[in-house]
Motif scaffolding. Structure first.
Motif, PDB file in Angstrom:
ATOM      1  N   UNK A 199      10.029  60.019  13.503  1.00 17.37           N
ATOM      2  CA  UNK A 199      10.329  58.992  12.511  1.00 17.37           C
ATOM      3  C   UNK A 199      10.664  59.596  11.144  1.00 17.37           C
ATOM      4  N   UNK A 200      11.015  60.862  11.122  1.00 15.52           N
ATOM      5  CA  UNK A 200      11.324  61.521   9.849  1.00 15.52           C
ATOM      6  C   UNK A 200      12.410  60.764   9.101  1.00 15.52           C
ATOM      7  N   UNK A 201      12.165  60.537   7.818  1.00 14.58           N
ATOM      8  CA  UNK A 201      13.160  59.863   6.985  1.00 14.58           C
ATOM      9  C   UNK A 201      14.263  60.781   6.537  1.00 14.58           C
ATOM     10  N   UNK A 218      16.416  47.631  10.448  1.00 15.23           N
ATOM     11  CA  UNK A 218      15.145  47.953   9.808  1.00 15.23           C
ATOM     12  C   UNK A 218      14.734  49.395   9.987  1.00 15.23           C
ATOM     13  N   UNK A 219      13.420  49.610  10.131  1.00 13.16           N
ATOM     14  CA  UNK A 219      12.867  50.959  10.252  1.00 13.16           C
ATOM     15  C   UNK A 219      13.047  51.562  11.638  1.00 13.16           C
ATOM     16  N   UNK A 220      13.614  50.812  12.568  1.00 11.81           N
ATOM     17  CA  UNK A 220      13.844  51.346  13.891  1.00 11.81           C
ATOM     18  C   UNK A 220      15.009  52.310  13.982  1.00 11.81           C
ATOM     19  N   UNK A 221      15.710  52.514  12.857  1.00  9.81           N
ATOM     20  CA  UNK A 221      16.921  53.338  12.888  1.00  9.81           C
ATOM     21  C   UNK A 221      16.635  54.783  13.278  1.00  9.81           C
ATOM     22  N   UNK A 222      15.502  55.340  12.869  1.00 10.15           N
ATOM     23  CA  UNK A 222      15.225  56.741  13.193  1.00 10.15           C
ATOM     24  C   UNK A 222      15.000  56.950  14.688  1.00 10.15           C
ATOM     25  N   UNK A 223      14.194  56.108  15.297  1.00  8.94           N
ATOM     26  CA  UNK A 223      13.909  56.322  16.714  1.00  8.94           C
ATOM     27  C   UNK A 223      15.094  55.911  17.580  1.00  8.94           C
TER      28      UNK A 223
END
Length: 323
Positions: A199-201, A218-223
Motif C-alpha cells: 500500500x506504499x503511497x 479511492x485508496x484502493x488504487x495502490x493494491x
C-alpha cells in the motif's frame, strides 16, 4: 513465503543507494524520456510546502531530472493549492480536469486525472502528508524504470514509522497493510507476498501501463495497480526499492476501517467478477454518543475509472488552477 515470491524478492529488490543521480540523468537523456512527478493532495497545508520546495530544488533546479512537478488538489478547504504553487508546483484542481467526466473524491481519482494534464513517459507518485522523507524517494523509484525497459511498475519499500502520543517513534506503522493487505495477498495472490509495502503511497510507473488500467477512485488504487500489473504482465514487470524510513500523518482507526473496506471491495472485484464493476456498499460503524453509541454509515468508494487510454485527453494546460 511462496517460493516464487521469495525469488522475486531477492531478484527484484534494490535500495535507493543503488541508483545515483548521475546514472539516472544519463539514462533519462540517453533514452529521451520525460519524467513527471505527481503529488495528490487534500488539506495538506502543513506539509505540502516543504515537500514541493525540497523536490523542486533538488530535482528541477539543481538537477534536471523532473520535467514536471504537479500537484493535484482534491478539493482542499485550506491553502494547500496556494502553498504548493508558491513552492514551485504546477497545480490543478481535480474537479477542473475533464469536468464532463464528473468528479469523485479520493486519491485514485486524483491519480487518474493526473494522466490528462501530465506528459511524462515515466510517472512518479508521492504522498503529500510525509513528515520524514527525502529526494531519494523519487530517485530510488525511477532507477529500475530507467535501467530496464521490461520494468513497468516500481513500488517503494521502507521502514514505516509510527509516532506515539508521547512523540516516540517505533517501526510498526502500517496497520491496514498488516491487518488487511498482506493477508489478502498471501491468500489470493501469494506470488506477490514478497512486496514489502503493497500500500506504499510512493511508487512509479510507465505511462502506457497507467493508461491501460482501470483505477479505483479511492485508496484502493495502490493494491489494484499492483494486482492488475502482475495479472497482465507477470510479477517480473514489478520491482521494489527500499527507501529507508518513512513517516506521515496518521489517521483514526475509523478512517482506516473505511480504507480497509475499500481494499476488500477492490480485491473481491478482481478475484470474483473482474468483468463487472463493483457495486455500491456502505461501511457500518458506531460513534460515541454520550454514555452509549449511535450507528453511523459511510459509503465505501468502489467506483473505478476506465483506462485513460480510451478517454479523450484534455487540451494541455487548459485546466490549470488559478490558485
Amino acid at each position: 513465503m511462496h517460493d516464487r515470491a521469495l525469488t522475486w524478492f531477492r531478484e527484484r529488490s534494490s535500495t535507493w543507494h543503488d541508483w545515483p543521480l548521475d546514472r539516472l540523468l544519463d539514462g533519462k537523456f540517453r533514452q529521451g524520456l520525460r519524467i513527471s512527478l505527481v503529488i495528490p493532495a487534500r488539506d495538506e497545508a502543513t506539509t505540502i510546502s516543504e515537500i514541493v520546495t525540497g523536490l523542486h530544488t533538488a530535482l528541477v533546479k539543481d538537477a534536471p531530472l523532473l520535467d514536471e512537478l504537479v500537484v493535484i488538489d482534491s478539493n482542499s478547504s485550506d491553502a494547500t493549492a496556494t502553498l504548493a504553487e508558491r513552492s514551485g508546483a504546477t497545480v490543478y484542481r481535480a474537479s477542473d480536469i475533464l469536468p464532463e467526466q464528473g468528479n469523485h473524491h479520493g486519491k485514485g481519482e486524483a491519480l487518474w486525472k493526473s494522466l490528462f494534464v501530465t506528459s511524462g513517459d515515466l510517472l512518479v507518485f508521492v504522498d503529500a502528508d510525509l513528515t520524514q522523507w527525502g529526494p531519494h524517494f523519487v530517485t530510488g523509484l525511477l532507477g529500475p524504470l530507467l535501467a530496464d525497459p521490461g520494468t513497468l511498475l516500481v513500488r517503494a519499500a521502507y521502514t514505516r514509522l509510527r509516532t506515539g502520543t508521547d512523540g516516540s517513534t517505533s517501526p510498526d506503522g502500517g496497520r491496514v497493510t498488516e491487518l488487511v493487505a498482506r493477508p489478502l495477498l498471501s491468500l489470493y495472490w501469494p506470488e506477490l507476498a514478497g512486496v514489502v509495502q503493497p500500500l506504499a503511497g510512493e511508487w512509479a510507473a510507465r505511462r502506457e501501463l497507467m493508461e491501460s488500467l482501470s483505477i479505483p477512485v479511492g485508496y484502493g488504487v495502490e493494491i489494484s495497480t499492483l494486482v492488475d500489473t502482475a495479472s497482465l504482465h507477470g510479477i517480473d514487470a514489478i520491482a521494489q526499492v527500499h527507501l529507508g524510513a518513512r513517516a506521515h500523518r496518521h489517521r483514526t482507526d475509523a478512517d482506516l476501517a473505511l480504507t480497509a473496506a475499500e481494499l476488500l471491495a477492490v480485491t473481491e472485484h478482481r478475484k470474483t467478477s473482474p468483468a463487472r464493476s463493483p457495486g455500491a456498499t456502505e461501511l457500518h460503524q458506531f460513534v460515541q454518543d454520550g454514555a452509549w453509541v449511535r450507528p453511523h454509515s459511510r459509503p465505501v468508494p468502489s467506483y473505478e475509472r476506465p483506462p485513460a487510454a480510451g478517454v479523450s485527453r484534455a487540451a494541455p494546460g487548459s485546466d490549470r488552477s488559478s490558485a
